[in-house]
Design an enzyme around this catalytic site. Structure first.
Site, PDB file in Angstrom:
ATOM      1  N   GLU A 287       0.813  -1.228   0.000  1.00  0.00           N
ATOM      2  CA  GLU A 287       0.000   0.000   0.000  1.00  0.00           C
ATOM      3  C   GLU A 287       0.840   1.269   0.000  1.00  0.00           C
ATOM      4  O   GLU A 287       1.872   1.334   0.661  1.00  0.00           O
ATOM      5  CB  GLU A 287      -0.838   0.043   1.282  1.00  0.00           C
ATOM      6  CG  GLU A 287      -2.034  -0.849   1.258  1.00  0.00           C
ATOM      7  CD  GLU A 287      -2.861  -0.671   2.519  1.00  0.00           C
ATOM      8  OE1 GLU A 287      -3.630  -1.570   2.814  1.00  0.00           O
ATOM      9  OE2 GLU A 287      -2.723   0.371   3.199  1.00  0.00           O
TER      10      GLU A 287
ATOM     11  N   CYS B 158       3.050   8.632   1.541  1.00  0.00           N
ATOM     12  CA  CYS B 158       3.319   7.758   2.679  1.00  0.00           C
ATOM     13  C   CYS B 158       3.663   6.384   2.099  1.00  0.00           C
ATOM     14  O   CYS B 158       2.806   5.734   1.499  1.00  0.00           O
ATOM     15  CB  CYS B 158       2.037   7.746   3.507  1.00  0.00           C
ATOM     16  SG  CYS B 158       2.123   6.734   4.926  1.00  0.00           S
TER      17      CYS B 158
ATOM     18  N   CYS C  23       3.627  -6.376   9.318  1.00  0.00           N
ATOM     19  CA  CYS C  23       4.542  -5.840  10.332  1.00  0.00           C
ATOM     20  C   CYS C  23       4.531  -6.782  11.534  1.00  0.00           C
ATOM     21  O   CYS C  23       3.495  -7.343  11.880  1.00  0.00           O
ATOM     22  CB  CYS C  23       4.098  -4.441  10.752  1.00  0.00           C
ATOM     23  SG  CYS C  23       5.188  -3.681  11.962  1.00  0.00           S
TER      24      CYS C  23
ATOM     25  N   CYS D 204       1.088  -3.192  16.908  1.00  0.00           N
ATOM     26  CA  CYS D 204       0.561  -2.063  17.686  1.00  0.00           C
ATOM     27  C   CYS D 204      -0.961  -2.199  17.724  1.00  0.00           C
ATOM     28  O   CYS D 204      -1.575  -2.554  16.711  1.00  0.00           O
ATOM     29  CB  CYS D 204       0.944  -0.737  17.042  1.00  0.00           C
ATOM     30  SG  CYS D 204       2.732  -0.513  16.942  1.00  0.00           S
TER      31      CYS D 204
ATOM     32  N   CYS E 254      -3.379  -0.643  14.933  1.00  0.00           N
ATOM     33  CA  CYS E 254      -2.961  -0.660  13.529  1.00  0.00           C
ATOM     34  C   CYS E 254      -3.447  -1.889  12.762  1.00  0.00           C
ATOM     35  O   CYS E 254      -3.276  -3.023  13.211  1.00  0.00           O
ATOM     36  CB  CYS E 254      -1.439  -0.593  13.500  1.00  0.00           C
ATOM     37  SG  CYS E 254      -0.744  -0.805  11.870  1.00  0.00           S
TER      38      CYS E 254
ATOM     39  N   CYS F 123      -2.634   3.133   7.610  1.00  0.00           N
ATOM     40  CA  CYS F 123      -1.779   2.093   7.028  1.00  0.00           C
ATOM     41  C   CYS F 123      -2.329   0.696   7.261  1.00  0.00           C
ATOM     42  O   CYS F 123      -2.766   0.340   8.327  1.00  0.00           O
ATOM     43  CB  CYS F 123      -0.349   2.234   7.530  1.00  0.00           C
ATOM     44  SG  CYS F 123       0.098   1.262   8.940  1.00  0.00           S
TER      45      CYS F 123
END
Ligand code: SF4
Length: 350
Positions: free
Chosen positions: A92, A106, A113, A117, A120, A335
Site C-alpha cells: 500500500e 506515505c 509488520c 501495535c 494498527c 496504514c
C-alpha cells in the site's frame, strides 16, 4: 526465465555490473541516471550507450513498474494505491495532497509488520516480508510516471511496516531517492517514522543520511505505552528518549513525536503532563492526530471537543504542538487498512 528488474539497483551496483562486462564504471552512473532521473524504460533509447551495450542490457534485464491492483480517491483528495507484488503479496501507498502545493506520499517498507501495535490494521497481518529496495523506490516511481514530476514533494516512511526493521533496504532506497541524478528529493523532505527501535535510531543517526525522524509515541507513560505498543516492553521510554536526543544532536534537526489520540486510552490530563515532561529538552514538535477507527480493533476516536482540549492543554506545556486532521477517512487510508480488507475478502472468497 523472467528478466531481472533494474529498478532498485544502486549506483554502486550498476557500476559494478557494467565494470563486470568490461565497461567503464561511469557507464553505471549514466545507467543510474537513465533509470531514475529520466525514467527511460527502453534500453534502445539510451542514446549515449553503444548498440552492443543496449542489446546486452535488453537481453538480461527489464525496467518494470509495480503492478497496480486498485486505487481509491477520498473526498479530501487523498489517494490510496494497492499494488500486487510478484509473489502475490499486497503493498500500500498513500498520497496526501495539502492545501499549499505540498503533497506527501506515505510509503511502505514491509508487507505486514511484526510489531502488532494495538491501533494498527497492518499489525493484524503479522510480518510477511521486507520490501526490496526496488519495491520501496518503485512506489515513488509509479507516482511520478502516472502523476508527473510534482506528484509528491515530501516522503514519509509511515506506510506498512517498521522501516527500521528493514534497515539496509530503507537506507539504500533513501540514497537512490535523494541522489541528484536519482529521484532528487532533498533529505530534508524525507521522514523515517519509527515505533521506537532504539539501537536502529542510533544506527540511522550514524549513517549521516540526515533524514528527518518521527517517533510514533502514542503514550508517555511506560505501562500505558506497553499496552498500546508491545515493542515498548523491549525498548522502554527512557532508552527511547536517549536515542531520540542522540538523533537530534547528530542531525541537528527537530524531531517529530506522533501521538494518536484514542478515546479513554491516552487522552487524560495525566497523559498531557507525562508527555510534556518526557519531551523536555528535546528539540521537537508533537503531532496530535485523532484516531481513525479500524474495523475489528475495538478502539474509539475521541470527540472533536476532547481533541481540542488535549491540544490546547498540551500547547501551553510543550514546545510545538500541532493537531492534525486525519486524512482519507472515507477510503481506509490508515496504514494497512486496504490490504487487510482485501485479505478478508480474499479469504472469504476462497
Ligand atoms: S503502527 Fe507501524 S510499527 Fe506498529 S504495527 Fe502498524 S506498521 Fe507496525
Amino acid at each position: 526465465m523472467p528478466k531481472e528488474n533494474l529498478i532498485g539497483y544502486t549506483s554502486q551496483q550498476l557500476q559494478e555490473l557494467l565494470k563486470g562486462w568490461g565497461d567503464k564504471p561511469y557507464r553505471g552512473k549514466q545507467l543510474f541516471k537513465w533509470l531514475y532521473r529520466h525514467r527511460q524504460y527502453d534500453f534502445n533509447l539510451m542514446t549515449d550507450f553503444s548498440k552492443d551495450l543496449r542489446k546486452r542490457l535488453d537481453d538480461a534485464y527489464c525496467i518494470c513498474d509495480l503492478h497496480l491492483e486498485k486505487s481509491q480517491t477520498s473526498r479530501d483528495g487523498t489517494k490510496k494505491f494497492l499494488f500486487r507484488l510478484e509473489d502475490g503479496l499486497p503493498l500500500e501507498t498513500v498520497l496526501i495532497p495539502d492545501e499549499d502545493k505540498r503533497s506527501t506520499v506515505c510509503i511502505s517498507s514491509q508487507v505486514g509488520c511484526a510489531l502488532n501495535c494495538r491501533f494498527c490494521a497492518t499489525g493484524t497481518m503479522g510480518l510477511k516480508r521486507n520490501l526490496s529496495v526496488g519495491e520501496i523506490v518503485g512506489q515513488l516511481i509509479y507516482l511520478r510516471n502516472n502523476f508527473g514530476e510534482k506528484a509528491f514533494s515530501h516522503i514519509v516512511f509511515m506506510g506498512m511496516g517498521e522501516p527500521l526493521h528493514n534497515f539496509d533496504n530503507v537506507v539504500e532506497a533513501i540514497k537512490i531517492i535523494s541522489d541528484d541524478i536519482g529521484l532528487d528529493v532533498s533529505r530534508k523532505k524525507i521522514t523515517v517514522s519509527t515505533s521506537g527501535i532504539t539501537p536502529k535510531i542510533k544506527k540511522l543517526a550514524d549513517t549521516d543520511l540526515k533524514v528527518k525522524l518521527a517517533i510514533s509515541l502514542n503514550a508517555a507513560i511506560q505501562a500505558k505505552r506497553v499496552k498500546i505498543m508491545p515493542i515498548a516492553e523491549t525498548f522502554g521510554l527512557k532508552e527511547l528518549m536517549q536515542s531520540a536526543k542522540y538523533y537530534a544532536k547528530k542531525t541537528n534537526a527537530r524531531l517529530t513525536f506522533e501521538y494518536l489520540l484514542m478515546a479513554g486510552l491516552n487522552d487524560t490530563m495525566e497523559d498531557i503532563l507525562a508527555l510534556s515532561k518526557l519531551v523536555e529538552g528535546i528539540p521537537c514538535k508533537i503531532n496530535i492526530i485523532a484516531y481513525n477507527p479500524v474495523e475489528g480493533l475495538n478502539l474509539k476516536r475521541p470527540s472533536e471537543e476532547k481533541v481540542d482540549w488535549f491540544g490546547r492543554q498540551l500547547y501551553t506545556r510543550a514546545p510545538a504542538v500541532t493537531v492534525r486532521k486525519s486524512r482519507g477517512r472515507d477510503i481506509d487510508a490508515a496504514c494497512g487498512q486496504l490490504a487487510a480488507k482485501q485479505r478478508i475478502r480474499r479469504n472469504s472468497d476462497a
